[in-house]
Scaffold this motif. Sequence first.
Motif, PDB file in Angstrom:
ATOM      1  N   GLU A 194     -24.824 -25.636 -46.312  1.00 50.82           N
ATOM      2  CA  GLU A 194     -25.162 -24.461 -47.115  1.00 50.82           C
ATOM      3  C   GLU A 194     -25.978 -24.932 -48.309  1.00 50.82           C
ATOM      4  O   GLU A 194     -25.574 -25.845 -49.032  1.00 50.82           O
ATOM      5  N   ASP A 195     -27.140 -24.304 -48.493  1.00 50.52           N
ATOM      6  CA  ASP A 195     -28.012 -24.618 -49.613  1.00 50.52           C
ATOM      7  C   ASP A 195     -28.457 -23.293 -50.214  1.00 50.52           C
ATOM      8  O   ASP A 195     -29.427 -22.690 -49.750  1.00 50.52           O
ATOM      9  N   GLY A 196     -27.728 -22.808 -51.206  1.00 52.96           N
ATOM     10  CA  GLY A 196     -28.017 -21.496 -51.780  1.00 52.96           C
ATOM     11  C   GLY A 196     -27.809 -20.411 -50.733  1.00 52.96           C
ATOM     12  O   GLY A 196     -26.748 -20.330 -50.115  1.00 52.96           O
ATOM     13  N   ASP A 197     -28.837 -19.610 -50.488  1.00 57.62           N
ATOM     14  CA  ASP A 197     -28.751 -18.541 -49.501  1.00 57.62           C
ATOM     15  C   ASP A 197     -28.948 -19.029 -48.072  1.00 57.62           C
ATOM     16  O   ASP A 197     -28.692 -18.292 -47.120  1.00 57.62           O
ATOM     17  N   ASP A 198     -29.423 -20.258 -47.912  1.00 57.41           N
ATOM     18  CA  ASP A 198     -29.753 -20.781 -46.581  1.00 57.41           C
ATOM     19  C   ASP A 198     -28.597 -21.514 -45.932  1.00 57.41           C
ATOM     20  O   ASP A 198     -27.865 -22.256 -46.599  1.00 57.41           O
ATOM     21  N   ILE A 199     -28.478 -21.348 -44.620  1.00 56.68           N
ATOM     22  CA  ILE A 199     -27.648 -22.207 -43.787  1.00 56.68           C
ATOM     23  C   ILE A 199     -28.639 -23.073 -43.016  1.00 56.68           C
ATOM     24  O   ILE A 199     -29.597 -22.562 -42.432  1.00 56.68           O
ATOM     25  N   ILE A 200     -28.400 -24.384 -43.020  1.00 60.87           N
ATOM     26  CA  ILE A 200     -29.360 -25.351 -42.480  1.00 60.87           C
ATOM     27  C   ILE A 200     -28.663 -26.273 -41.486  1.00 60.87           C
ATOM     28  O   ILE A 200     -27.507 -26.668 -41.690  1.00 60.87           O
ATOM     29  N   SER A 201     -29.383 -26.611 -40.438  1.00 57.82           N
ATOM     30  CA  SER A 201     -28.944 -27.647 -39.509  1.00 57.82           C
ATOM     31  C   SER A 201     -30.098 -28.621 -39.304  1.00 57.82           C
ATOM     32  O   SER A 201     -31.245 -28.204 -39.146  1.00 57.82           O
ATOM     33  N   PHE A 202     -29.779 -29.896 -39.336  1.00 60.18           N
ATOM     34  CA  PHE A 202     -30.756 -30.941 -39.048  1.00 60.18           C
ATOM     35  C   PHE A 202     -30.427 -31.456 -37.653  1.00 60.18           C
ATOM     36  O   PHE A 202     -29.287 -31.869 -37.401  1.00 60.18           O
ATOM     37  N   TRP A 203     -31.393 -31.421 -36.762  1.00 63.51           N
ATOM     38  CA  TRP A 203     -31.121 -31.736 -35.361  1.00 63.51           C
ATOM     39  C   TRP A 203     -32.139 -32.727 -34.824  1.00 63.51           C
ATOM     40  O   TRP A 203     -33.336 -32.599 -35.075  1.00 63.51           O
ATOM     41  N   HIS A 204     -31.643 -33.695 -34.074  1.00 65.84           N
ATOM     42  CA  HIS A 204     -32.487 -34.737 -33.475  1.00 65.84           C
ATOM     43  C   HIS A 204     -32.774 -34.376 -32.021  1.00 65.84           C
ATOM     44  O   HIS A 204     -31.856 -34.378 -31.197  1.00 65.84           O
ATOM     45  N   PRO A 205     -34.028 -34.058 -31.683  1.00 71.43           N
ATOM     46  CA  PRO A 205     -34.384 -33.730 -30.296  1.00 71.43           C
ATOM     47  C   PRO A 205     -34.170 -34.917 -29.356  1.00 71.43           C
ATOM     48  O   PRO A 205     -34.046 -36.063 -29.794  1.00 71.43           O
ATOM     49  N   SER A 206     -34.186 -34.605 -28.083  1.00 71.83           N
ATOM     50  CA  SER A 206     -34.026 -35.625 -27.048  1.00 71.83           C
ATOM     51  C   SER A 206     -34.788 -35.185 -25.808  1.00 71.83           C
ATOM     52  O   SER A 206     -34.968 -33.986 -25.569  1.00 71.83           O
ATOM     53  N   GLU A 207     -35.188 -36.136 -25.021  1.00 70.04           N
ATOM     54  CA  GLU A 207     -35.932 -35.823 -23.796  1.00 70.04           C
ATOM     55  C   GLU A 207     -35.075 -35.046 -22.804  1.00 70.04           C
ATOM     56  O   GLU A 207     -35.595 -34.398 -21.900  1.00 70.04           O
ATOM     57  N   HIS A 208     -33.760 -35.060 -22.971  1.00 71.03           N
ATOM     58  CA  HIS A 208     -32.872 -34.339 -22.055  1.00 71.03           C
ATOM     59  C   HIS A 208     -32.958 -32.824 -22.231  1.00 71.03           C
ATOM     60  O   HIS A 208     -32.426 -32.085 -21.408  1.00 71.03           O
ATOM     61  N   TYR A 209     -33.596 -32.373 -23.296  1.00 76.93           N
ATOM     62  CA  TYR A 209     -33.705 -30.939 -23.572  1.00 76.93           C
ATOM     63  C   TYR A 209     -35.138 -30.435 -23.444  1.00 76.93           C
ATOM     64  O   TYR A 209     -35.484 -29.388 -23.973  1.00 76.93           O
ATOM     65  N   GLN A 210     -35.972 -31.149 -22.735  1.00 75.83           N
ATOM     66  CA  GLN A 210     -37.369 -30.733 -22.615  1.00 75.83           C
ATOM     67  C   GLN A 210     -37.562 -29.725 -21.493  1.00 75.83           C
ATOM     68  O   GLN A 210     -36.809 -29.681 -20.534  1.00 75.83           O
ATOM     69  N   GLY A 211     -38.589 -28.902 -21.650  1.00 75.90           N
ATOM     70  CA  GLY A 211     -39.002 -27.965 -20.614  1.00 75.90           C
ATOM     71  C   GLY A 211     -40.244 -28.481 -19.913  1.00 75.90           C
ATOM     72  O   GLY A 211     -40.497 -28.215 -18.747  1.00 75.90           O
ATOM     73  N   TRP A 212     -41.025 -29.205 -20.646  1.00 77.42           N
ATOM     74  CA  TRP A 212     -42.234 -29.845 -20.137  1.00 77.42           C
ATOM     75  C   TRP A 212     -42.254 -31.241 -20.733  1.00 77.42           C
ATOM     76  O   TRP A 212     -41.544 -31.521 -21.700  1.00 77.42           O
ATOM     77  N   VAL A 213     -43.047 -32.119 -20.207  1.00 74.90           N
ATOM     78  CA  VAL A 213     -43.093 -33.502 -20.680  1.00 74.90           C
ATOM     79  C   VAL A 213     -43.270 -33.533 -22.202  1.00 74.90           C
ATOM     80  O   VAL A 213     -44.212 -32.938 -22.738  1.00 74.90           O
ATOM     81  N   GLU A 214     -42.316 -34.169 -22.877  1.00 80.77           N
ATOM     82  CA  GLU A 214     -42.308 -34.341 -24.330  1.00 80.77           C
ATOM     83  C   GLU A 214     -42.342 -33.032 -25.119  1.00 80.77           C
ATOM     84  O   GLU A 214     -42.700 -33.018 -26.295  1.00 80.77           O
ATOM     85  N   THR A 215     -41.961 -31.937 -24.506  1.00 80.43           N
ATOM     86  CA  THR A 215     -41.928 -30.634 -25.183  1.00 80.43           C
ATOM     87  C   THR A 215     -40.557 -30.013 -24.985  1.00 80.43           C
ATOM     88  O   THR A 215     -40.082 -29.887 -23.851  1.00 80.43           O
ATOM     89  N   LEU A 216     -39.912 -29.604 -26.090  1.00 83.34           N
ATOM     90  CA  LEU A 216     -38.592 -28.995 -25.985  1.00 83.34           C
ATOM     91  C   LEU A 216     -38.657 -27.664 -25.245  1.00 83.34           C
ATOM     92  O   LEU A 216     -39.615 -26.907 -25.385  1.00 83.34           O
ATOM     93  N   HIS A 217     -37.613 -27.381 -24.513  1.00 83.63           N
ATOM     94  CA  HIS A 217     -37.479 -26.129 -23.777  1.00 83.63           C
ATOM     95  C   HIS A 217     -37.293 -24.979 -24.769  1.00 83.63           C
ATOM     96  O   HIS A 217     -36.547 -25.096 -25.742  1.00 83.63           O
ATOM     97  N   GLY A 218     -37.970 -23.860 -24.517  1.00 82.78           N
ATOM     98  CA  GLY A 218     -37.859 -22.699 -25.393  1.00 82.78           C
ATOM     99  C   GLY A 218     -36.445 -22.161 -25.501  1.00 82.78           C
ATOM    100  O   GLY A 218     -36.038 -21.647 -26.537  1.00 82.78           O
ATOM    101  N   GLY A 219     -35.663 -22.286 -24.444  1.00 86.68           N
ATOM    102  CA  GLY A 219     -34.274 -21.838 -24.480  1.00 86.68           C
ATOM    103  C   GLY A 219     -33.422 -22.674 -25.416  1.00 86.68           C
ATOM    104  O   GLY A 219     -32.501 -22.163 -26.062  1.00 86.68           O
ATOM    105  N   ILE A 220     -33.719 -23.951 -25.515  1.00 95.68           N
ATOM    106  CA  ILE A 220     -33.004 -24.823 -26.460  1.00 95.68           C
ATOM    107  C   ILE A 220     -33.372 -24.425 -27.884  1.00 95.68           C
ATOM    108  O   ILE A 220     -32.507 -24.321 -28.758  1.00 95.68           O
TER     109      ILE A 220
END
Length: 161
Positions: free
Chosen positions: A33-59
């Motif tokens: 929580e940072d003031g009015d914002d809720i924040i998450s820091f997330w590390h992508p991975s190739e296991h969540y890609q939809g296309w080569v080196e591109t994250l899936h839109g559903g993720i």
Amino acid sequence: MRKIRNPWLDREGYDCFGCAPGNPIGLHMEFFEDGDDIISFWHPSEHYQGWVETLHGGILSTLIDETCGWVVMRKLQTTGVTSRLDLRYRVPVKSTDSLLTVKARLTDQKRNLVFMHATIANSNAEICVEADVVYYAMSQEKAREMGFTHCEVEDEQLLSM
């Protein structure tokens, strides 16, 4: 900025794809929580890609949806369900990016409908995804029936990132 304590950790059967730390295929999101914002820091991975080196839109959609759920829990101290999720994919998100920043905040509330705006930024602080989200917030009584009592932050203040 303060880390939000996960109110579900001791709940039997808790295995959320977005935030359960023990889910072997989950996203393992944590929230701050940072003031009015809720924040998450997330590390992508190739296991969540939809296309080569591109994250899936559903993720990407899941990252935003989960963060908005935590806005409802922390800011309104209740639970809710997604009613509408309107995403705009502005820039492809690379699965090789080192860190994504997901932010969401409340913009309005009308009775049980909670309106939020959320973004995902890449490690260059470029907004890649934007969303307007509507949640249906449960009554306090219904939230308690579902096992939710409260959502608190850690005592220690963290440095802004």
